[in-house]
Design a protein around this motif. Sequence first.
Motif, PDB file in Angstrom:
ATOM      1  N   THR A 101      33.947   7.024  -1.658  1.00 61.85           N
ATOM      2  CA  THR A 101      32.853   7.610  -0.346  1.00 61.85           C
ATOM      3  C   THR A 101      31.721   6.422  -0.214  1.00 61.85           C
ATOM      4  N   THR A 102      30.847   6.381   0.662  1.00 63.17           N
ATOM      5  CA  THR A 102      29.114   5.748   0.526  1.00 63.17           C
ATOM      6  C   THR A 102      28.482   6.715   0.383  1.00 63.17           C
ATOM      7  N   LEU A 103      27.453   7.020  -0.270  1.00 67.03           N
ATOM      8  CA  LEU A 103      26.608   8.033  -0.455  1.00 67.03           C
ATOM      9  C   LEU A 103      25.660   7.426   0.153  1.00 67.03           C
ATOM     10  N   PRO A 104      24.644   8.348   0.559  1.00 67.68           N
ATOM     11  CA  PRO A 104      22.984   8.151   1.055  1.00 67.68           C
ATOM     12  C   PRO A 104      22.271   7.295   0.250  1.00 67.68           C
ATOM     13  N   ALA A 105      21.313   5.802   0.840  1.00 70.10           N
ATOM     14  CA  ALA A 105      20.970   5.038  -0.363  1.00 70.10           C
ATOM     15  C   ALA A 105      19.300   6.569  -0.500  1.00 70.10           C
ATOM     16  N   ILE A 106      18.637   5.431  -0.965  1.00 67.76           N
ATOM     17  CA  ILE A 106      17.260   5.704  -1.015  1.00 67.76           C
ATOM     18  C   ILE A 106      16.116   6.380  -0.301  1.00 67.76           C
ATOM     19  N   ASP A 107      15.117   6.845  -0.430  1.00 70.99           N
ATOM     20  CA  ASP A 107      15.157   7.581   0.891  1.00 70.99           C
ATOM     21  C   ASP A 107      13.560   6.565   1.580  1.00 70.99           C
ATOM     22  N   ALA A 108      12.601   6.405   0.468  1.00 71.00           N
ATOM     23  CA  ALA A 108      11.574   5.830   0.829  1.00 71.00           C
ATOM     24  C   ALA A 108      10.906   4.748   0.263  1.00 71.00           C
ATOM     25  N   ILE A 109      10.688   3.854   0.312  1.00 74.58           N
ATOM     26  CA  ILE A 109       9.326   3.253  -0.607  1.00 74.58           C
ATOM     27  C   ILE A 109       8.368   3.452  -0.955  1.00 74.58           C
ATOM     28  N   LYS A 110       7.411   2.825  -2.065  1.00 72.50           N
ATOM     29  CA  LYS A 110       5.909   3.277  -1.838  1.00 72.50           C
ATOM     30  C   LYS A 110       4.871   2.220  -2.607  1.00 72.50           C
ATOM     31  N   LEU A 111       4.202   1.735  -1.557  1.00 70.03           N
ATOM     32  CA  LEU A 111       2.817   1.419  -1.557  1.00 70.03           C
ATOM     33  C   LEU A 111       1.780   1.696  -2.284  1.00 70.03           C
ATOM     34  N   THR A 112       0.913   0.981  -2.406  1.00 68.52           N
ATOM     35  CA  THR A 112      -0.565   1.291  -3.518  1.00 68.52           C
ATOM     36  C   THR A 112      -1.075   0.528  -2.868  1.00 68.52           C
ATOM     37  N   LEU A 127      -3.807   1.007  11.372  1.00 64.73           N
ATOM     38  CA  LEU A 127      -2.945  -0.302  11.820  1.00 64.73           C
ATOM     39  C   LEU A 127      -1.146   0.690  11.646  1.00 64.73           C
ATOM     40  N   PHE A 128      -1.054   1.681  10.959  1.00 65.36           N
ATOM     41  CA  PHE A 128       0.067   2.224  11.418  1.00 65.36           C
ATOM     42  C   PHE A 128      -0.120   3.838  10.476  1.00 65.36           C
ATOM     43  N   LYS A 129       1.038   4.769  10.695  1.00 59.39           N
ATOM     44  CA  LYS A 129       1.454   5.906   9.693  1.00 59.39           C
ATOM     45  C   LYS A 129       2.273   6.452   9.463  1.00 59.39           C
ATOM     46  N   PRO A 130       1.939   6.136   7.405  1.00 59.62           N
ATOM     47  CA  PRO A 130       3.014   6.945   6.353  1.00 59.62           C
ATOM     48  C   PRO A 130       3.487   7.778   6.978  1.00 59.62           C
ATOM     49  N   ILE A 141       4.829  -5.025   5.422  1.00 62.39           N
ATOM     50  CA  ILE A 141       5.480  -5.175   4.530  1.00 62.39           C
ATOM     51  C   ILE A 141       6.313  -3.473   5.465  1.00 62.39           C
ATOM     52  N   TYR A 142       5.790  -2.148   5.833  1.00 65.64           N
ATOM     53  CA  TYR A 142       5.581  -1.139   6.236  1.00 65.64           C
ATOM     54  C   TYR A 142       6.957  -1.298   7.589  1.00 65.64           C
ATOM     55  N   GLN A 143       6.760  -1.807   8.417  1.00 68.67           N
ATOM     56  CA  GLN A 143       7.093  -2.135   8.503  1.00 68.67           C
ATOM     57  C   GLN A 143       8.685  -2.542   8.696  1.00 68.67           C
ATOM     58  N   TYR A 144       9.342  -3.831   7.928  1.00 71.65           N
ATOM     59  CA  TYR A 144      10.483  -4.294   7.448  1.00 71.65           C
ATOM     60  C   TYR A 144      11.027  -2.835   6.335  1.00 71.65           C
ATOM     61  N   ALA A 145      10.356  -2.025   5.688  1.00 68.17           N
ATOM     62  CA  ALA A 145      10.889  -1.022   5.722  1.00 68.17           C
ATOM     63  C   ALA A 145      11.072  -0.217   6.463  1.00 68.17           C
ATOM     64  N   LYS A 146      10.606   0.294   7.511  1.00 70.08           N
ATOM     65  CA  LYS A 146      11.036   0.332   9.038  1.00 70.08           C
ATOM     66  C   LYS A 146      11.868  -0.057   9.273  1.00 70.08           C
ATOM     67  N   SER A 147      12.596  -1.049   9.508  1.00 68.53           N
ATOM     68  CA  SER A 147      13.641  -2.032   9.884  1.00 68.53           C
ATOM     69  C   SER A 147      14.629  -1.976   8.968  1.00 68.53           C
ATOM     70  N   LYS A 148      14.991  -1.156   8.170  1.00 66.24           N
ATOM     71  CA  LYS A 148      16.039  -1.260   7.042  1.00 66.24           C
ATOM     72  C   LYS A 148      16.103   0.247   6.708  1.00 66.24           C
ATOM     73  N   GLY A 149      15.391   1.206   7.710  1.00 63.93           N
ATOM     74  CA  GLY A 149      15.917   2.446   8.103  1.00 63.93           C
ATOM     75  C   GLY A 149      15.224   3.687   6.812  1.00 63.93           C
ATOM     76  N   LEU A 150      14.692   2.713   6.262  1.00 64.57           N
ATOM     77  CA  LEU A 150      13.420   3.961   4.823  1.00 64.57           C
ATOM     78  C   LEU A 150      12.306   4.668   5.728  1.00 64.57           C
ATOM     79  N   GLU A 151      11.830   5.202   5.064  1.00 62.50           N
ATOM     80  CA  GLU A 151      10.290   5.998   4.821  1.00 62.50           C
ATOM     81  C   GLU A 151       9.302   5.438   4.683  1.00 62.50           C
ATOM     82  N   PHE A 152       7.866   5.301   4.630  1.00 58.56           N
ATOM     83  CA  PHE A 152       6.860   4.639   3.634  1.00 58.56           C
ATOM     84  C   PHE A 152       6.416   5.644   3.023  1.00 58.56           C
ATOM     85  N   VAL A 153       5.942   5.600   1.996  1.00 60.65           N
ATOM     86  CA  VAL A 153       4.773   6.569   1.322  1.00 60.65           C
ATOM     87  C   VAL A 153       3.709   5.612   0.733  1.00 60.65           C
TER      88      VAL A 153
END
Length: 347
Positions: free
Chosen positions: A40-51, A121-124, A95-107
């Motif tokens: 079975t395939t499992l859910p991937a990581i949910d989000a990436i975070k930048l500082t 520019l954007f809303k995390p 990077i936010y846009q790139y993460a979103k294009s991969k289905g990830l949330e952004f923190v």
Amino acid sequence: MSDHIYIIGEIGQNHNGSVDIAKLIVDLVCRQPADELFHTTLPAIDAIKLTKRDLNEELTDSSMNRIYDSPHSFGRTYGEHRKALELSNEQHFEIYQYAKSKGLEFVETLCAVGCLDLLKLFKPDRLKVASRDLTNLPLLSAMAETRIPMILSTGMGGIKELEDALQLITKYHSNISILHCLSQYPSEYTRINLRTITYLQKHYPQYTIGYSDHSIGIMIPVAAVAMGARIIEKHITIDRNMKGTDQQGSLGPDGVKRMVRDIRLLEQSMGKEEFFIDEAVSDTQKKLERSIATRRDIKAGEIINVDDIHLLSPGDGFKWAQNQQVVGKKALQNIPANEIIYSSMIG
């Protein structure tokens, strides 16, 4: 918050000042792990975070101007080092846009009030308060005013610091998550104190409780999930041998894969707080459990007594607790020794 464990991959400064490296890390973490045993395939990581830092609000001038002589230095002084690692608002947005294009949330961790310019520019999806800023009440107030869900790390705070932060933030909203954390890099196992997770659950049930990890490896984050953590945050990189102070304490590609896999499998395994026989064991139960069987050859017409029976597998006959349905009954047919006695054989 997701209905499964929310896993945040913290890029932090592991991008080494490069958008391309940050995107490579995003590519790494968005891969779905697999349960190879059950295919079975499992859910991937949910989000990436930048500082995001404001270097004018970071350290004293003397600290920024001190010589930074280290194999991990990106500049002659500590200020030059920090400047080399800092991405612009536009680069964060890329990077936010790139993460979103991969289905990830952004923190996004914001380290100063001025960093809120990023939000033009954007809303995390969530804003993160670093452990060192749990007492930075002006920053907490500015972040809370946005009403974007907030995550608090408690690696340098106690009850008073946490209570003060919550009292301030809840003037604006209550969409808050609290992460148990130890701001020791790497964290000693004897100091991690995972039971703080259950303490926070009991005393702050209205908030989502999680764990931000600085230990080496994947054991502690997985254990934290077993303790009830609903959020896991872990530093990630593409190569633990790269230059940078956080690289060695981060998870590389294989580590990320194994941690996410193990957390997903663990959360599948937690189940419900009940005691029951799962239907999946029915075949095994029939094969291996014991049933009442003959101890000797019994001829048709004989009355079966307790000395005539014992227990053998398979388990599809009478259990010992049902022996009164067998003892005292007449055999309706010849029953060989060491065979299960079924209801059709007695009467």
